[in-house]
Design an enzyme around this catalytic site. Structure first.
Site, mmCIF file in Angstrom:
data_model
loop_
_atom_site.group_PDB
_atom_site.id
_atom_site.type_symbol
_atom_site.label_atom_id
_atom_site.label_comp_id
_atom_site.label_asym_id
_atom_site.label_seq_id
_atom_site.Cartn_x
_atom_site.Cartn_y
_atom_site.Cartn_z
ATOM 1 N N GLY A 229 38.108 40.777 38.320
ATOM 2 C CA GLY A 229 36.876 39.985 38.373
ATOM 3 C C GLY A 229 35.944 40.334 37.238
ATOM 4 O O GLY A 229 34.721 40.366 37.418
ATOM 5 N N PHE A 275 41.179 37.683 43.591
ATOM 6 C CA PHE A 275 41.366 38.985 44.225
ATOM 7 C C PHE A 275 41.565 38.916 45.740
ATOM 8 O O PHE A 275 41.748 39.952 46.390
ATOM 9 C CB PHE A 275 40.246 39.980 43.873
ATOM 10 N N HIS A 294 29.856 44.429 46.579
ATOM 11 C CA HIS A 294 28.546 44.216 47.221
ATOM 12 C C HIS A 294 28.264 42.735 47.464
ATOM 13 O O HIS A 294 27.309 42.393 48.158
ATOM 14 C CB HIS A 294 27.434 44.886 46.425
#
Length: 386
Positions: A229, A275, A294
């Site tokens: 990412g 992912f 997060h």
């Protein structure tokens, strides 16, 4: 009074980032002690208005215009440039000066200060638009959302104040794809958070990187570093500059819409990857996730980590670049980020205990926590197979 102020300025100039924030916290505490109930009410009212006026100023390019001047600029000059009413500008500029966003130098004359230059920068301007246009409605929708949901913690990406505010059933990331203007502002904001400071003093990475031979990798050689990412590849680029021997051993992964638009990066293999699916790169030394987890609730994070674990060798490690909250005494910047992640994405900033719990849920263990920015608790959480 002037002597005290001079002493504070002198102390701030010689302080590091942690010390600077401690000074700010101490001054804030003093201000809170001196504040009357009326002062508090005025400050609360102003906090909502200020962002709106700054947003209006950004539309008029006021900060860019004022910051581009060597000296002061008059209201009448700004009116000619912006085509806005002089009477309106007079009121807006007076308000912005009273809130230290610009500096008042005379009757209807203003010039740039430090804050003006920040707001004139495209990244600062993007933060204003993102904060007002995207995040502002979410904050407004938040009280009613929690009332409707019986004040329960958020553990979903599709049932948050964001959906209520923007009248959608999509998750934030799905919505951003359909709203490129908002996505562009977000991307500019995120570039402010880019940097290679996480590598400084991180012996776990440094020793492993220096052990890699300075020769071209063999065809059968497994990658050293996979940036999962990783967006525009900033971290791979910085790592390649610091350790040139790693070039050819770096992999950048992101969704097709991000990867397909990127120019070639020397020494970095870019590939499309989601992912939430099985990690295709097996046996890499490090799998790096910067400000990824997060954004997501625990269930989704567990899935991401399990997909990575399935591709790991015994000596592979996951490097999670994220905030590790202290149990007590957290600074407001970190607690603000936690609430923002919750109401906009369904995510969270996690404590040490929560990171250990999350690792365990995915069949991993926390091997080390390397905090590299103590003022904001930004850290590398090293996870290893159990």
């Amino acid at each position: 009074m002037d002597v005290i102020i001079d002493q504070i300025h002198a102390l701030a100039k010689t302080s590091d980032e942690v010390g600077r924030l401690e000074i700010q916290r101490a001054l804030h505490d003093v201000q809170m002690e001196m504040q009357s109930p009326k002062d508090l009410m005025y400050n609360l009212a102003n906090s909502q208005l200020l962002l709106g006026i700054i947003r209006l100023g950004a539309d008029l390019k006021l900060f860019r215009i004022i910051a581009s001047q060597n000296g002061s600029v008059t209201v009448s000059q700004l009116a000619k440039t912006t085509q806005a009413s002089p009477l309106l500008l007079e009121r807006l500029l007076r308000y912005l000066a009273s809130n230290s966003m610009i500096k008042e130098t005379g009757l209807n004359e203003y010039q740039a200060n430090k804050n003006t230059h920040i707001l004139a920068d495209e990244k600062g301007e993007a933060m204003v638009y993102h904060g007002f246009d995207f995040h502002g409605p979410i904050v407004s929708a938040m009280p009613e959302f929690f009332k409707e949901n019986n004040y329960q913690d958020i553990d979903s990406t599709t049932n948050t104040p964001f959906q209520k505010a923007h009248n959608t059933t999509l998750s934030s990331f799905e919505w951003f794809v359909q709203h490129p203007k908002h996505f562009e502002s977000l991307q500019k904001v995120m570039t402010v958070l880019e940097g290679a400071e996480w590598t400084v003093g991180f012996d776990h990475l440094d020793l492993a990187a220096k052990a890699v031979p300075s020769i071209s990798p063999r065809p059968s050689e497994k990658p050293f570093f996979v940036d999962v990412g990783g967006g525009h590849g900033h971290q791979c680029i910085q790592l390649g500059k610091k350790y040139p021997n790693l070039l050819g051993r770096l992999v950048l992964q992101d969704l097709p819409e991000a990867i397909n638009k990127l120019p070639l990066i020397e020494g970095v293999k870019a590939e499309a990857y989601d992912f939430f699916k099985r990690q295709p790169v097996t046996g890499a030394k490090f799998y790096y996730l910067r400000r990824i987890l997060h954004d997501w609730p625990d269930k989704e994070c567990t899935k991401i980590l399990q997909n990575t674990l399935d591709a790991m060798d015994a000596d592979s490690r996951i490097l999670i670049d994220d905030v590790v909250l202290p149990d007590t005494g957290a600074v407001w910047q970190a607690t603000m980020a936690d609430i923002s992640m919750m109401i906009g994405l369904g995510g969270k900033e996690r404590t040490v205990h929560q990171w250990h719990s999350l690792a365990g849920s995915a069949g991993l263990r926390v091997e080390q926590i390397h905090t590299y920015t103590a003022s904001t608790y930004t850290s590398i959480v090293v996870m290893a197979p159990k």
